[in-house]
Scaffold this motif. Structure first.
Motif, PDB file in Angstrom:
ATOM      1  N   GLY A  88     -19.794 -53.606  -0.141  1.00  0.00           N
ATOM      2  CA  GLY A  88     -20.210 -54.802  -0.871  1.00  0.00           C
ATOM      3  C   GLY A  88     -21.714 -54.967  -0.893  1.00  0.00           C
ATOM      4  O   GLY A  88     -22.312 -55.234  -1.943  1.00  0.00           O
ATOM      5  N   TYR A  89     -22.354 -54.801   0.263  1.00  0.00           N
ATOM      6  CA  TYR A  89     -23.812 -54.941   0.324  1.00  0.00           C
ATOM      7  C   TYR A  89     -24.515 -53.802  -0.416  1.00  0.00           C
ATOM      8  O   TYR A  89     -25.542 -54.020  -1.059  1.00  0.00           O
ATOM      9  CB  TYR A  89     -24.298 -55.041   1.769  1.00  0.00           C
ATOM     10  CG  TYR A  89     -24.078 -56.406   2.355  1.00  0.00           C
ATOM     11  CD1 TYR A  89     -24.733 -57.520   1.839  1.00  0.00           C
ATOM     12  CD2 TYR A  89     -23.204 -56.604   3.408  1.00  0.00           C
ATOM     13  CE1 TYR A  89     -24.528 -58.787   2.365  1.00  0.00           C
ATOM     14  CE2 TYR A  89     -22.990 -57.858   3.943  1.00  0.00           C
ATOM     15  CZ  TYR A  89     -23.658 -58.952   3.409  1.00  0.00           C
ATOM     16  OH  TYR A  89     -23.447 -60.205   3.929  1.00  0.00           O
ATOM     17  N   ALA A  90     -23.952 -52.603  -0.347  1.00  0.00           N
ATOM     18  CA  ALA A  90     -24.539 -51.484  -1.089  1.00  0.00           C
ATOM     19  C   ALA A  90     -24.463 -51.743  -2.594  1.00  0.00           C
ATOM     20  O   ALA A  90     -25.430 -51.511  -3.331  1.00  0.00           O
ATOM     21  CB  ALA A  90     -23.833 -50.178  -0.734  1.00  0.00           C
ATOM     22  N   TYR A  91     -23.338 -52.244  -3.056  1.00  0.00           N
ATOM     23  CA  TYR A  91     -23.131 -52.553  -4.473  1.00  0.00           C
ATOM     24  C   TYR A  91     -24.130 -53.617  -4.932  1.00  0.00           C
ATOM     25  O   TYR A  91     -24.756 -53.492  -5.978  1.00  0.00           O
ATOM     26  CB  TYR A  91     -21.696 -53.058  -4.648  1.00  0.00           C
ATOM     27  CG  TYR A  91     -21.104 -52.929  -6.017  1.00  0.00           C
ATOM     28  CD1 TYR A  91     -20.465 -51.761  -6.404  1.00  0.00           C
ATOM     29  CD2 TYR A  91     -21.132 -53.999  -6.913  1.00  0.00           C
ATOM     30  CE1 TYR A  91     -19.872 -51.654  -7.646  1.00  0.00           C
ATOM     31  CE2 TYR A  91     -20.540 -53.902  -8.151  1.00  0.00           C
ATOM     32  CZ  TYR A  91     -19.915 -52.730  -8.520  1.00  0.00           C
ATOM     33  OH  TYR A  91     -19.328 -52.622  -9.755  1.00  0.00           O
ATOM     34  N   CYS A  92     -24.301 -54.663  -4.106  1.00  0.00           N
ATOM     35  CA  CYS A  92     -25.289 -55.703  -4.426  1.00  0.00           C
ATOM     36  C   CYS A  92     -26.694 -55.114  -4.445  1.00  0.00           C
ATOM     37  O   CYS A  92     -27.509 -55.473  -5.307  1.00  0.00           O
ATOM     38  CB  CYS A  92     -25.208 -56.848  -3.419  1.00  0.00           C
ATOM     39  SG  CYS A  92     -23.752 -57.885  -3.626  1.00  0.00           S
ATOM     40  N   GLY A  93     -26.980 -54.219  -3.513  1.00  0.00           N
ATOM     41  CA  GLY A  93     -28.289 -53.578  -3.483  1.00  0.00           C
ATOM     42  C   GLY A  93     -28.572 -52.780  -4.736  1.00  0.00           C
ATOM     43  O   GLY A  93     -29.678 -52.833  -5.293  1.00  0.00           O
ATOM     44  N   ILE A  94     -27.573 -52.038  -5.202  1.00  0.00           N
ATOM     45  CA  ILE A  94     -27.727 -51.270  -6.443  1.00  0.00           C
ATOM     46  C   ILE A  94     -27.990 -52.215  -7.609  1.00  0.00           C
ATOM     47  O   ILE A  94     -28.856 -51.971  -8.447  1.00  0.00           O
ATOM     48  CB  ILE A  94     -26.480 -50.392  -6.698  1.00  0.00           C
ATOM     49  CG1 ILE A  94     -26.399 -49.263  -5.678  1.00  0.00           C
ATOM     50  CG2 ILE A  94     -26.473 -49.852  -8.133  1.00  0.00           C
ATOM     51  CD1 ILE A  94     -25.076 -48.519  -5.675  1.00  0.00           C
ATOM     52  N   GLU A  95     -27.256 -53.306  -7.636  1.00  0.00           N
ATOM     53  CA  GLU A  95     -27.438 -54.271  -8.722  1.00  0.00           C
ATOM     54  C   GLU A  95     -28.818 -54.939  -8.658  1.00  0.00           C
ATOM     55  O   GLU A  95     -29.469 -55.121  -9.686  1.00  0.00           O
ATOM     56  CB  GLU A  95     -26.335 -55.325  -8.683  1.00  0.00           C
ATOM     57  CG  GLU A  95     -26.336 -56.184  -9.916  1.00  0.00           C
ATOM     58  CD  GLU A  95     -25.116 -57.059 -10.038  1.00  0.00           C
ATOM     59  OE1 GLU A  95     -24.573 -57.102 -11.156  1.00  0.00           O
ATOM     60  OE2 GLU A  95     -24.730 -57.693  -9.044  1.00  0.00           O
TER      61      GLU A  95
END
Length: 142
Positions: free
Chosen positions: A19-26
């Motif tokens: 989840g945090y990685a996905y938010c970071g990419i975004e």
């Protein structure tokens, strides 16, 4: 009982890493994110990790990449339909992008997810290996 507790902790950890990685990419791509993307990213990361954990046969790495990009796109579509269409939060809108579906996903991003999916596949495998004592990852490219 201990195994159920350990599995719960394992999947909570994997959920938040994804989840945090996905938010970071975004955040890197558009400058901000939304809590719904943390949830979508966690679901995607766990789903991608289960591809080679629960499969009756070993998928090739490229096959995992293809299926991962479809999983991510599907989760984004479902999240968009709930968050943007049903709840009317208007977190994102791809209506002005070519090949969009209901303004919630853009099929061009399937290719981007394909090339980003190795990060998720390898991260999940090595987190399971280093932190959870599971078997060392081995990959079959084709």
């Amino acid at each position: 009982m201990v195994n159920i507790k350990n599995n719960f902790i394992k999947y909570i950890l994997l959920f938040f890493v994804g989840g945090y990685a996905y938010c970071g990419i975004e955040i890197l791509s558009r400058g901000y994110s939304h809590i719904s993307m943390l949830i979508a990213g966690g679901v995607c990361f766990i789903s991608i990790g289960l591809l080679n954990e629960k499969s009756p046969y070993r998928m090739s790495f490229v096959s995992q990449m293809v299926v991962s990009s479809v999983i991510i796109t599907g989760v984004e579509l479902m999240t968009g339909l709930v968050v943007n269409v049903w709840l009317g939060m208007n977190v994102w809108d791809y209506s002005n992008q070519p090949y969009n579906v209901l303004g919630q996903i853009c099929l061009v991003y399937v290719f981007i997810w394909f090339f980003l999916s190795p990060l998720a596949i390898v991260s999940d495998d090595y987190l399971r290996y280093w932190l959870m004592g599971e078997s060392k990852p081995r990959y079959r490219f084709w």
